[in-house]
Design a protein around this motif. Structure first.
Motif, PDB file in Angstrom:
ATOM      1  N   ARG A 214     -15.787  -5.871  -4.860  1.00 50.44           N
ATOM      2  CA  ARG A 214     -15.137  -4.706  -5.306  1.00 50.44           C
ATOM      3  C   ARG A 214     -14.031  -5.360  -6.252  1.00 50.44           C
ATOM      4  N   LEU A 215     -14.013  -4.818  -7.362  1.00 50.77           N
ATOM      5  CA  LEU A 215     -12.674  -5.033  -8.316  1.00 50.77           C
ATOM      6  C   LEU A 215     -11.644  -3.972  -8.335  1.00 50.77           C
ATOM      7  N   PHE A 216     -10.345  -4.116  -8.099  1.00 52.47           N
ATOM      8  CA  PHE A 216      -9.627  -3.092  -8.040  1.00 52.47           C
ATOM      9  C   PHE A 216      -8.738  -3.078  -9.162  1.00 52.47           C
ATOM     10  N   PRO A 217      -8.419  -1.751  -9.739  1.00 52.06           N
ATOM     11  CA  PRO A 217      -7.710  -1.634 -10.972  1.00 52.06           C
ATOM     12  C   PRO A 217      -6.190  -1.585 -10.519  1.00 52.06           C
ATOM     13  N   PRO A 218      -5.271  -1.727 -11.674  1.00 51.09           N
ATOM     14  CA  PRO A 218      -4.019  -1.622 -11.414  1.00 51.09           C
ATOM     15  C   PRO A 218      -3.616  -0.292 -10.553  1.00 51.09           C
ATOM     16  N   ASN A 219      -2.582  -0.222  -9.907  1.00 49.08           N
ATOM     17  CA  ASN A 219      -2.163   0.813  -9.060  1.00 49.08           C
ATOM     18  C   ASN A 219      -3.112   1.221  -7.624  1.00 49.08           C
ATOM     19  N   THR A 220      -3.980   0.316  -7.301  1.00 49.86           N
ATOM     20  CA  THR A 220      -4.628   0.452  -6.182  1.00 49.86           C
ATOM     21  C   THR A 220      -3.581   0.172  -5.072  1.00 49.86           C
ATOM     22  N   THR A 221      -3.780   0.792  -3.892  1.00 53.50           N
ATOM     23  CA  THR A 221      -2.801   0.582  -2.804  1.00 53.50           C
ATOM     24  C   THR A 221      -3.286  -0.937  -2.197  1.00 53.50           C
ATOM     25  N   SER A 222      -2.127  -1.293  -1.499  1.00 55.08           N
ATOM     26  CA  SER A 222      -2.259  -2.463  -0.747  1.00 55.08           C
ATOM     27  C   SER A 222      -3.327  -2.408   0.523  1.00 55.08           C
ATOM     28  N   GLU A 223      -3.060  -1.014   1.000  1.00 56.43           N
ATOM     29  CA  GLU A 223      -3.862  -0.608   2.277  1.00 56.43           C
ATOM     30  C   GLU A 223      -5.183  -0.764   2.055  1.00 56.43           C
ATOM     31  N   GLU A 224      -5.631  -0.380   0.714  1.00 57.23           N
ATOM     32  CA  GLU A 224      -6.919  -0.026   0.354  1.00 57.23           C
ATOM     33  C   GLU A 224      -7.624  -1.555   0.307  1.00 57.23           C
ATOM     34  N   ILE A 225      -6.898  -2.433  -0.496  1.00 59.50           N
ATOM     35  CA  ILE A 225      -7.490  -3.629  -0.632  1.00 59.50           C
ATOM     36  C   ILE A 225      -7.421  -4.679   0.691  1.00 59.50           C
ATOM     37  N   ILE A 226      -6.303  -4.395   1.449  1.00 63.96           N
ATOM     38  CA  ILE A 226      -6.431  -5.059   2.800  1.00 63.96           C
ATOM     39  C   ILE A 226      -7.684  -4.349   3.609  1.00 63.96           C
ATOM     40  N   SER A 227      -8.078  -3.160   3.786  1.00 65.02           N
ATOM     41  CA  SER A 227      -8.964  -2.640   4.455  1.00 65.02           C
ATOM     42  C   SER A 227     -10.228  -3.010   3.725  1.00 65.02           C
ATOM     43  N   TYR A 228     -10.652  -3.394   2.670  1.00 63.39           N
ATOM     44  CA  TYR A 228     -11.849  -3.743   1.976  1.00 63.39           C
ATOM     45  C   TYR A 228     -12.069  -5.277   2.482  1.00 63.39           C
ATOM     46  N   VAL A 229     -11.187  -5.871   2.097  1.00 65.62           N
ATOM     47  CA  VAL A 229     -11.149  -7.512   2.382  1.00 65.62           C
ATOM     48  C   VAL A 229     -11.525  -7.551   3.888  1.00 65.62           C
ATOM     49  N   THR A 230     -10.843  -6.934   4.867  1.00 73.43           N
ATOM     50  CA  THR A 230     -10.937  -7.163   6.033  1.00 73.43           C
ATOM     51  C   THR A 230     -12.342  -6.745   6.647  1.00 73.43           C
ATOM     52  N   GLN A 231     -12.784  -5.502   6.155  1.00 72.24           N
ATOM     53  CA  GLN A 231     -14.255  -5.083   6.505  1.00 72.24           C
ATOM     54  C   GLN A 231     -15.486  -5.763   5.936  1.00 72.24           C
ATOM     55  N   GLU A 232     -15.004  -6.242   4.757  1.00 70.17           N
ATOM     56  CA  GLU A 232     -16.118  -6.886   3.971  1.00 70.17           C
ATOM     57  C   GLU A 232     -16.368  -8.397   4.758  1.00 70.17           C
ATOM     58  N   VAL A 233     -15.023  -9.205   5.145  1.00 77.26           N
ATOM     59  CA  VAL A 233     -15.126 -10.448   5.712  1.00 77.26           C
ATOM     60  C   VAL A 233     -15.827 -10.272   7.130  1.00 77.26           C
ATOM     61  N   GLU A 234     -15.308  -9.144   7.905  1.00 74.07           N
ATOM     62  CA  GLU A 234     -16.272  -9.189   9.259  1.00 74.07           C
ATOM     63  C   GLU A 234     -17.627  -8.917   9.180  1.00 74.07           C
ATOM     64  N   ALA A 235     -18.176  -8.024   8.084  1.00 72.38           N
ATOM     65  CA  ALA A 235     -19.609  -7.684   7.920  1.00 72.38           C
ATOM     66  C   ALA A 235     -20.077  -9.202   7.545  1.00 72.38           C
ATOM     67  N   ARG A 236     -19.481  -9.995   6.838  1.00 75.23           N
ATOM     68  CA  ARG A 236     -20.135 -11.190   6.323  1.00 75.23           C
ATOM     69  C   ARG A 236     -20.249 -11.946   7.453  1.00 75.23           C
ATOM     70  N   ARG A 237     -19.215 -12.069   8.309  1.00 74.69           N
ATOM     71  CA  ARG A 237     -19.182 -12.823   9.715  1.00 74.69           C
ATOM     72  C   ARG A 237     -20.104 -12.514  10.559  1.00 74.69           C
ATOM     73  N   SER A 238     -20.352 -11.303  10.861  1.00 79.28           N
ATOM     74  CA  SER A 238     -21.547 -10.862  11.608  1.00 79.28           C
ATOM     75  C   SER A 238     -22.982 -10.818  10.926  1.00 79.28           C
ATOM     76  N   GLY A 239     -22.995 -11.016   9.720  1.00 75.12           N
ATOM     77  CA  GLY A 239     -24.445 -11.068   9.109  1.00 75.12           C
ATOM     78  C   GLY A 239     -24.777  -9.824   8.831  1.00 75.12           C
ATOM     79  N   VAL A 240     -23.836  -8.883   8.796  1.00 72.67           N
ATOM     80  CA  VAL A 240     -24.357  -7.726   8.181  1.00 72.67           C
ATOM     81  C   VAL A 240     -24.311  -7.358   6.475  1.00 72.67           C
ATOM     82  N   ALA A 241     -23.514  -8.000   6.111  1.00 70.00           N
ATOM     83  CA  ALA A 241     -23.501  -8.036   4.483  1.00 70.00           C
ATOM     84  C   ALA A 241     -24.367  -9.030   3.772  1.00 70.00           C
TER      85      ALA A 241
END
Length: 137
Positions: free
Chosen positions: A110-137
């Motif tokens: 995902r690519l984030f435009p200006p004015n994206t909230t920090s929470e949105e970025i943190i949530s995406y990174v956390t969920q994506e990394v957890e999915a990759r680590r568990s082999g789901v992504a």
């Protein structure tokens, strides 16, 4: 014990706009991630190789100069050549929607435009990394 998410953040080539990259460094650190700040004006190959050496989960590129297509593409190519496609490549900046769609098709996260909230970025990174680590992504 869960391994902390490691992130490498940099701005590519002649892009001198590093405020967003520096801000994300602090935001992600405050969220409990380990963050390596690679600095500005980095060649894409250097970004990819440094991230591999740092054993990160995520590369975040901030692009505000219009160099996003070659920067993201070159980083992806190095990750593929080095068999490091487990690393999430994401970022943000001023990137036209048609380029976002093209980069997504190539394998950029995902690519984030200006004015994206920090929470949105943190949530995406956390969920994506957890999915990759568990082999789901």
């Amino acid at each position: 014990m869960r391994k902390r998410i490691r992130v490498y953040i940099a701005t590519p080539c002649l892009d001198g706009h590093d405020m967003a990259a520096k801000l994300m460094t602090f935001v992600l650190r405050d969220a409990g991630m380990e963050v390596v700040y690679g600095g500005l004006r980095q060649r894409p190959e250097v970004i990819a190789n440094a991230a591999i050496q740092e054993d990160v989960d995520v590369i975040g590129i901030s692009s505000h100069s219009g160099f996003h297509m070659p920067a993201f593409t070159k980083v992806l190519n190095v990750l593929r050549q080095q068999d490091a496609t487990n690393i999430l490549l994401t970022g943000g900046g001023v990137i036209p929607q048609q380029d976002v769609e093209m980069l997504t098709k190539l394998g950029v996260g995902r690519l984030f435009p200006p004015n994206t909230t920090s929470e949105e970025i943190i949530s995406y990174v956390t969920q994506e990394v957890e999915a990759r680590r568990s082999g789901v992504a």
